[in-house]
Design a protein around this motif. Structure first.
Motif, PDB file in Angstrom:
ATOM      1  N   UNK A  85      -0.545  -0.181  -2.694  1.00  0.00           N
ATOM      2  CA  UNK A  85      -1.942  -0.570  -2.906  1.00  0.00           C
ATOM      3  C   UNK A  85      -2.054  -1.904  -3.625  1.00  0.00           C
ATOM      4  N   UNK A  86      -1.075  -2.210  -4.487  1.00  0.00           N
ATOM      5  CA  UNK A  86      -1.113  -3.474  -5.223  1.00  0.00           C
ATOM      6  C   UNK A  86      -0.460  -4.605  -4.449  1.00  0.00           C
ATOM      7  N   UNK A  87       0.639  -4.300  -3.758  1.00  0.00           N
ATOM      8  CA  UNK A  87       1.420  -5.356  -3.116  1.00  0.00           C
ATOM      9  C   UNK A  87       0.682  -5.988  -1.946  1.00  0.00           C
ATOM     10  N   UNK A  88       0.014  -5.190  -1.135  1.00  0.00           N
ATOM     11  CA  UNK A  88      -0.652  -5.735   0.047  1.00  0.00           C
ATOM     12  C   UNK A  88      -1.760  -6.727  -0.312  1.00  0.00           C
ATOM     13  N   UNK A  89      -2.658  -6.401  -1.253  1.00  0.00           N
ATOM     14  CA  UNK A  89      -3.658  -7.406  -1.654  1.00  0.00           C
ATOM     15  C   UNK A  89      -3.028  -8.660  -2.253  1.00  0.00           C
TER      16      UNK A  89
END
Length: 205
Positions: A108-112
């Motif tokens: 959830x954090x890496x993609x943005x």
């Protein structure tokens, strides 16, 4: 490291095969875009050189000091532009390779962060072209000594502007780097706030 414990772990050779396949896709994507851009290499170079051409004294122009420069310089620019334009797909392939090994909250954090980093890099390059180039080249043209003709070599110009594109692209990544450092526990927002005056002072020098 996946949250889903039911997923079987792939053997090492399977990871290597997947990595090879993804690298092949990345190379093919860059090659395909390059083949489309190469016929327009000269036009792309004219576009990139426009900020300098606008400030050159009347009667002067850019020059090619090496025999192969008229061919190799647009070739190099088309290749760099292909990598530049393919970056979202390249990062998508990179993401597809590492994502299965991440926890759900890490995904959830890496993609943005990946999407934001691409956008900010493009924004930094656009800022360099639209704002920095006109100022820099107008200044350089204005301080040229009397009796000296400003006739820039096309190859040296390309190296210079690519360096600026890269530098400003990285500079615009500072927010992403800051978030990553805080998430990794290397620093805290409070420590960063305390060092803000030194950062501003250093950037002003």
């Amino acid at each position: 490291m996946s949250d889903d414990s039911t997923l079987p772990e792939q053997p090492f050779i399977a990871h290597l095969i997947e990595l090879r396949d993804r690298l092949m896709r990345m190379v093919l994507a860059v090659l395909a875009i390059f083949l489309v851009l190469f016929p327009f290499g000269n036009d792309i170079y004219v576009f990139v050189a426009e900020p300098l051409m606008k400030v050159l004294p009347e009667g002067t122009s850019m020059i090619a000091t090496q025999v192969a420069s008229p061919f190799l310089t647009p070739f190099k620019l088309a290749l760099v532009a292909a990598v530049f334009l393919a970056m979202p797909y390249l990062l998508h392939q990179f993401w597809g390779f590492i994502a299965p090994g991440l926890y759900q909250h890490e995904k959830r954090l890496a993609l943005p962060l990946l999407a934001s980093s691409v956008f900010l890099f493009y924004l930094g390059a656009a800022f360099a072209y639209a704002v920095v180039f006109p100022l820099v080249f107008a200044f350089l043209a204005g301080v040229t000594p009397e009796g000296v003709s400003m006739m820039t070599d096309i190859s040296h110009y390309l190296d210079f502007v690519l360096t600026l594109f890269f530098a400003f692209g990285l500079a615009f990544e500072v927010p992403i780097a800051t978030i990553v450092l805080v998430m990794a526990g290397a620093t805290t927002p409070e420590k960063l706030a305390a060092k803000r005056p030194y950062v501003i002072g250093g950037a002003s020098c």
